[in-house]
Motif scaffolding. Sequence first.
Motif, PDB file in Angstrom:
ATOM      1  N   PRO A 244       3.911   0.609  -4.743  1.00  0.00           N
ATOM      2  CA  PRO A 244       2.539   0.449  -4.256  1.00  0.00           C
ATOM      3  C   PRO A 244       1.677  -0.240  -5.307  1.00  0.00           C
TER       4      PRO A 244
ATOM      5  N   THR B 123       0.811  -1.217   0.000  1.00  0.00           N
ATOM      6  CA  THR B 123       0.000   0.000   0.000  1.00  0.00           C
ATOM      7  C   THR B 123       0.846   1.269   0.000  1.00  0.00           C
ATOM      8  N   ALA B 124       2.094   1.154   0.445  1.00  0.00           N
ATOM      9  CA  ALA B 124       2.978   2.323   0.472  1.00  0.00           C
ATOM     10  C   ALA B 124       4.428   1.870   0.639  1.00  0.00           C
TER      11      ALA B 124
END
Length: 237
Positions: free
Chosen positions: A82, A20-21
């Motif tokens: 990501p 996600t990051a």
Amino acid sequence: MTALLFRDDAYQTEFDATVTAVNDRGGIVLDQTLFYYTSGGQPGDKGVLTTEDGTTVRIGTTIKADGEIVHVPEEGQPALQPGTKVRGEIDWEFRHQLMRMHTCMHLVCSIVPCGVTGGQVGIDKSRLDFDVGEHTLDKDEITEKLNALIQEDHPVTAQWITDEELDSNPDLVRTMSVQPPRGSGKVRLLKIGDGVDLQPCGGTHVKSTGEIGPVRVSKIENKGKRNRRVNIVFDTV
């Protein structure tokens, strides 16, 4: 927020997730994880993330930073982006050693009737610091009681209570320097046997005390007028 899969099953070793990051230091955030992050005196998990095309990223540790669970790659690992889907696998031998040790630390707490001022869970040895007051600690006595509890093979389970329930039972908190994590409205309790030990803990543990194996108190150190450090090692002799 990353879903913490290890809280549901500390014995699961593999999982699927999505990146996600990625922070400016290369730390990887996933939508869910089995990697325990460094907290409560227990080191963060290590292991490997593998992408769908077979790229592998070796994770050296896992931490919590800026409110996120961050998987920290070892030096020289390829960068992820990501949205990348990965298969995660923890280093099970490393994790299981820590599970055995961490559970043993709870048994030490059940034996020593003093407040805990600090502690550290390790692979080869662990320690707990106690504010002993007028109490005198004997390493042979603690060793004997520890191994008795281990051999009795008490079940180890988790349960949840609300923040309000914890507030109304302050004696559940044994650690004087660190308070249980709050904010979600509920707190996880670790229960050993029927009355052996019950206290807040978010770490990973074995299913029963018999899985810990033989241990011994290697030494008790004087760390101040009231403070004593109890050092525990696995007894391999």
